[in-house]
Design a protein around this motif. Structure first.
Motif, PDB file in Angstrom:
ATOM      1  N   CYS A 235      -4.089   6.988  -0.160  1.00  0.00           N
ATOM      2  CA  CYS A 235      -3.567   5.619  -0.194  1.00  0.00           C
ATOM      3  C   CYS A 235      -3.878   5.014  -1.550  1.00  0.00           C
ATOM      4  O   CYS A 235      -4.979   5.181  -2.097  1.00  0.00           O
ATOM      5  CB  CYS A 235      -4.165   4.767   0.913  1.00  0.00           C
TER       6      CYS A 235
ATOM      7  N   TYR B  65      -3.089   1.432  -4.239  1.00  0.00           N
ATOM      8  CA  TYR B  65      -2.650   0.049  -4.382  1.00  0.00           C
ATOM      9  C   TYR B  65      -2.416  -0.219  -5.854  1.00  0.00           C
ATOM     10  O   TYR B  65      -3.282   0.068  -6.690  1.00  0.00           O
ATOM     11  CB  TYR B  65      -3.701  -0.916  -3.819  1.00  0.00           C
TER      12      TYR B  65
ATOM     13  N   GLU C 204      -5.102   5.119  -6.774  1.00  0.00           N
ATOM     14  CA  GLU C 204      -5.559   5.727  -5.522  1.00  0.00           C
ATOM     15  C   GLU C 204      -6.994   5.292  -5.241  1.00  0.00           C
ATOM     16  O   GLU C 204      -7.872   5.416  -6.103  1.00  0.00           O
ATOM     17  CB  GLU C 204      -5.479   7.251  -5.633  1.00  0.00           C
TER      18      GLU C 204
ATOM     19  N   LEU D  62       0.866  -1.178   0.000  1.00  0.00           N
ATOM     20  CA  LEU D  62       0.000   0.000   0.000  1.00  0.00           C
ATOM     21  C   LEU D  62       0.906   1.232   0.000  1.00  0.00           C
ATOM     22  O   LEU D  62       1.886   1.291   0.742  1.00  0.00           O
ATOM     23  CB  LEU D  62      -0.898   0.021   1.240  1.00  0.00           C
ATOM     24  N   GLU D  63       0.586   2.194  -0.831  1.00  0.00           N
ATOM     25  CA  GLU D  63       1.382   3.420  -0.937  1.00  0.00           C
ATOM     26  C   GLU D  63       0.602   4.572  -0.285  1.00  0.00           C
ATOM     27  O   GLU D  63      -0.441   4.993  -0.789  1.00  0.00           O
ATOM     28  CB  GLU D  63       1.671   3.741  -2.400  1.00  0.00           C
ATOM     29  N   TRP D  64       1.122   5.064   0.832  1.00  0.00           N
ATOM     30  CA  TRP D  64       0.499   6.174   1.553  1.00  0.00           C
ATOM     31  C   TRP D  64       1.273   7.454   1.272  1.00  0.00           C
ATOM     32  O   TRP D  64       2.504   7.448   1.244  1.00  0.00           O
ATOM     33  CB  TRP D  64       0.494   5.904   3.053  1.00  0.00           C
TER      34      TRP D  64
END
Length: 200
Positions: A99, A101, A105, A38-40
């Protein structure tokens, strides 16, 4: 159906000095194992007039993520005030917590931020150049806006065609945006409404 639900976000160290780090305590739940990160991101909107003044304060990758509930504190350095137009440094702006994936977004949480001097005489004078070390940042943690985007959790190619629309900080509420509901603790000990979100 979304595979990640953001259950709770607590704004820590708020209000705070302008040059102090941003801190968000994030609780989220995965309904099944996620093989990728997951990219926050924390994004500071430097000016409502142009996206060129947006600053990505930090990006953190969490994963692979097993099924279950998880919590972490996301801390990011403050924005570089030299990259913010002088006219927008003091006043109200927006900070975004997003966030993604597989580069898509799926949730964006926006908070209004008020930057002002704590000393009355400085408020009246509004010195130029600004005295950054005298500015206080106050995040309106009681009224975040949550925008959710439907993504394909298994197909990266399809997600490339499903980018979220640009958000105008002056109009954060939209058709797919909602206020967070439900009781919540804030970082300054005050009760705040928060995320009690069910994502389709």
């Amino acid at each position: 159906m979304a595979k990640v639900h953001v259950c709770n976000v607590v704004v820590l160290d708020n209000p705070s000095q302008f040059l102090n780090p941003f801190q968000f305590e994030i609780t989220f739940e995965c309904i099944e194992d996620l093989p990728e990160d997951l990219e926050w991101k924390i994004i500071y909107v430097g000016s409502a007039e142009s996206e060129e003044f947006d600053q990505v304060l930090d990006t953190v990758y969490v994963g692979p993520v097993p099924e279950g509930r998880h919590m972490f504190v996301f801390q990011a350095n403050p924005p570089n005030p030299e990259k913010i137009p002088l006219a927008d440094l003091v006043g109200v702006t927006v900070v975004l917590l997003t966030c993604s994936y597989r580069s898509a977004e799926f949730i964006r949480i926006g908070y209004y931020v008020s930057n002002d001097y704590t000393e009355p005489e400085l408020r009246e004078v509004n010195p130029s150049p600004p005295l950054w070390d005298k500015l206080q940042r106050n995040i309106l943690a009681t009224n975040p806006r949550v925008t959710k985007f439907k993504i394909n959790w298994d197909n990266t190619a399809e997600n490339a065609e499903n980018l979220p629309p640009k958000v105008d900080p002056n109009q954060m509420s939209s058709e797919n945006s909602q206020s967070m509901d439900g009781p919540l603790k804030s970082g300054n000990g005050l009760p705040t409404p928060s995320v009690g979100m069910e994502t389709d």
